[in-house]
Design an enzyme around this catalytic site. Sequence first.
Site, mmCIF file in Angstrom:
data_model
loop_
_atom_site.group_PDB
_atom_site.id
_atom_site.type_symbol
_atom_site.label_atom_id
_atom_site.label_comp_id
_atom_site.label_asym_id
_atom_site.label_seq_id
_atom_site.Cartn_x
_atom_site.Cartn_y
_atom_site.Cartn_z
ATOM 1 N N PRO A 1 42.020 -8.970 14.246
ATOM 2 C CA PRO A 1 42.711 -7.923 15.000
ATOM 3 C C PRO A 1 44.089 -8.440 15.411
ATOM 4 O O PRO A 1 44.187 -9.543 15.946
ATOM 5 C CB PRO A 1 41.819 -7.716 16.235
ATOM 6 C CG PRO A 1 40.988 -8.949 16.347
ATOM 7 C CD PRO A 1 40.910 -9.569 14.992
ATOM 8 N N CYS B 1 42.382 -12.902 24.290
ATOM 9 C CA CYS B 1 43.824 -12.669 24.448
ATOM 10 C C CYS B 1 44.328 -13.288 25.758
ATOM 11 O O CYS B 1 43.773 -13.018 26.821
ATOM 12 C CB CYS B 1 44.116 -11.169 24.428
ATOM 13 S SG CYS B 1 45.872 -10.830 24.595
ATOM 14 N N LYS C 1 34.721 -11.584 20.198
ATOM 15 C CA LYS C 1 35.696 -12.559 19.671
ATOM 16 C C LYS C 1 36.169 -13.386 20.857
ATOM 17 O O LYS C 1 36.687 -12.832 21.836
ATOM 18 C CB LYS C 1 36.867 -11.844 19.010
ATOM 19 C CG LYS C 1 37.938 -12.789 18.454
ATOM 20 C CD LYS C 1 38.902 -12.024 17.550
ATOM 21 C CE LYS C 1 40.001 -12.898 16.968
ATOM 22 N NZ LYS C 1 41.143 -13.055 17.868
ATOM 23 N N ARG D 1 47.229 -14.389 10.541
ATOM 24 C CA ARG D 1 48.616 -14.456 10.079
ATOM 25 C C ARG D 1 48.732 -14.699 8.585
ATOM 26 O O ARG D 1 49.587 -14.101 7.916
ATOM 27 C CB ARG D 1 49.359 -15.537 10.874
ATOM 28 C CG ARG D 1 49.586 -15.125 12.315
ATOM 29 C CD ARG D 1 49.907 -16.310 13.194
ATOM 30 N NE ARG D 1 48.759 -17.209 13.344
ATOM 31 C CZ ARG D 1 48.750 -18.303 14.073
ATOM 32 N NH1 ARG D 1 49.845 -18.654 14.717
ATOM 33 N NH2 ARG D 1 47.664 -19.051 14.171
HETATM 34 C C1 LIG Z 1 50.857 -10.398 16.110
HETATM 35 C C2 LIG Z 1 49.471 -10.814 16.548
HETATM 36 C C3 LIG Z 1 48.743 -9.972 17.361
HETATM 37 C C4 LIG Z 1 47.447 -10.330 17.760
HETATM 38 N N1 LIG Z 1 46.693 -9.422 18.485
HETATM 39 C C5 LIG Z 1 45.379 -9.708 18.738
HETATM 40 C C6 LIG Z 1 44.509 -8.726 19.294
HETATM 41 O O1 LIG Z 1 44.876 -7.573 19.531
HETATM 42 N N2 LIG Z 1 43.223 -9.100 19.543
HETATM 43 C C7 LIG Z 1 42.754 -10.359 19.258
HETATM 44 O O2 LIG Z 1 41.572 -10.644 19.481
HETATM 45 N N3 LIG Z 1 43.551 -11.289 18.733
HETATM 46 C C8 LIG Z 1 44.831 -10.981 18.436
HETATM 47 N N4 LIG Z 1 45.608 -11.899 17.801
HETATM 48 C C9 LIG Z 1 45.042 -13.212 17.447
HETATM 49 C C10 LIG Z 1 44.417 -13.155 16.043
HETATM 50 O O3 LIG Z 1 43.366 -12.214 15.992
HETATM 51 C C11 LIG Z 1 43.875 -14.532 15.648
HETATM 52 O O4 LIG Z 1 42.858 -14.890 16.538
HETATM 53 C C12 LIG Z 1 44.950 -15.623 15.677
HETATM 54 O O5 LIG Z 1 46.160 -15.169 15.059
HETATM 55 C C13 LIG Z 1 44.456 -16.903 14.991
HETATM 56 O O6 LIG Z 1 44.128 -16.634 13.647
HETATM 57 P P1 LIG Z 1 45.144 -17.013 12.430
HETATM 58 O O7 LIG Z 1 45.496 -18.465 12.595
HETATM 59 O O8 LIG Z 1 44.335 -16.752 11.181
HETATM 60 O O9 LIG Z 1 46.337 -16.126 12.557
HETATM 61 C C14 LIG Z 1 46.895 -11.570 17.384
HETATM 62 C C15 LIG Z 1 47.656 -12.416 16.566
HETATM 63 C C16 LIG Z 1 48.916 -12.044 16.131
HETATM 64 C C17 LIG Z 1 49.696 -12.958 15.215
#
Ligand SMILES: Cc1cc2nc3c(=O)[nH]c(=O)nc-3n(C[C@H](O)[C@H](O)[C@H](O)COP(=O)(O)O)c2cc1C
Length: 337
Positions: free
Chosen positions: A21, A104, A143, A238
């Site tokens: 998300p 978050c 989560k 990402r």
């Molecule tokens: C732009 C952006 C917005 C995000 N918004 C949320 C969100 O609404 N809810 C959530 O649980 N995590 C949110 N995250 C965190 C991601 O879900 C994820 O946990 C985090 O980016 C780590 O994973 P990754 O290294 O694969 O990016 C967000 C991340 C990014 C980059």
Amino acid sequence: MLLILLDKLLNYKEKILATAPMMDWTDAHCREFHRLLAPGARLYTEMVHAKAVIHGDRTRLLAKTPLQSPLALQLGGSEPDALAQAARIAADHGFDEINLNCGCPSDRVQAGRFGACLMREPALVADCVAAMAAASDVPVTVKCRLGVDGDDDYDAFARFVDGAVAAGASMIVVHARNAWLSGLSPKENRDIPPLRYDWAHRLKRERPALPVVLNGGIATQPAALDQLVHVDGVMLGRAAYHDPYLLHALDAALSGRPLQSRADLLRALRPYAETRMSEGVALKHIVRHVLGLFHGQPGGRLFRQVLSEGGHRPGADWQLVEQALAATACVAARDAA
Ligand SMILES: Cc1cc2nc3c(=O)[nH]c(=O)nc-3n(C[C@H](O)[C@H](O)[C@H](O)COP(=O)(O)O)c2cc1C
């Protein structure tokens, strides 16, 4: 050797691939594109606060298409009654999973007493999950992080998870680092607190019946496949957004489906894009999610440039996408010559 490979393939078919998300990123347009890339993936919405679901513009907040299933709505909030009501509404709208955000770290979210600060309130999280699970038949998942600030207590993390599971959570997604509630921005909170995949591995080892999905820093296919030896699923945020072909390649590797070309995958988005444009959506809102499709490929920069510059022109239509593909193909052909 063949048997070992076959065994791996069979196991991988049972594994979960999910997109994370992401606020402002995983909107309905993005999810439609991700679904075309990864037919087997679980998709997640951006976080929506339970009260927004109850009182807000549901046509906008809960927008989706049938193709996007299996699709989870991620809820923010910490009031069991509001979360239950929002879960019921989500179920009526056809979401396949309802996920509670306990990760978050933003100031706004902390002020509202939800998100990552819930890691310190396991009893409240259990109440929230129980209320959501009782509200509909749709699976409820959580989560979470490993802890907040300087927490370094695996047992406290495991108790948090056990409380949520006892209350009815059917799967845990672990963003495998702490959230620091002061001193770091949300962006820094996705990079600076160290990753500890071993905690998610241990959680799974000690609770073999609990589906555990690992999230955080997974950016390549080998890294994802390595993690799938230890846990039931991987969630990519990402990397899937910035390099969407990785999502396609991973889905193909797990499912055994053949790889499709980038151009074919993008052209499959055309009917959706044209339907949305006929409803008044500007092309730029859709194509902003495809800019990374040629990441690391010859012509990838030009592809991004043609789409992002042209997308802002009034009246831009699908021909712009064809122009971007043609320009990219020219660069690739020139490089190959
Ligand atoms: C732009 C952006 C917005 C995000 N918004 C949320 C969100 O609404 N809810 C959530 O649980 N995590 C949110 N995250 C965190 C991601 O879900 C994820 O946990 C985090 O980016 C780590 O994973 P990754 O290294 O694969 O990016 C967000 C991340 C990014 C980059």
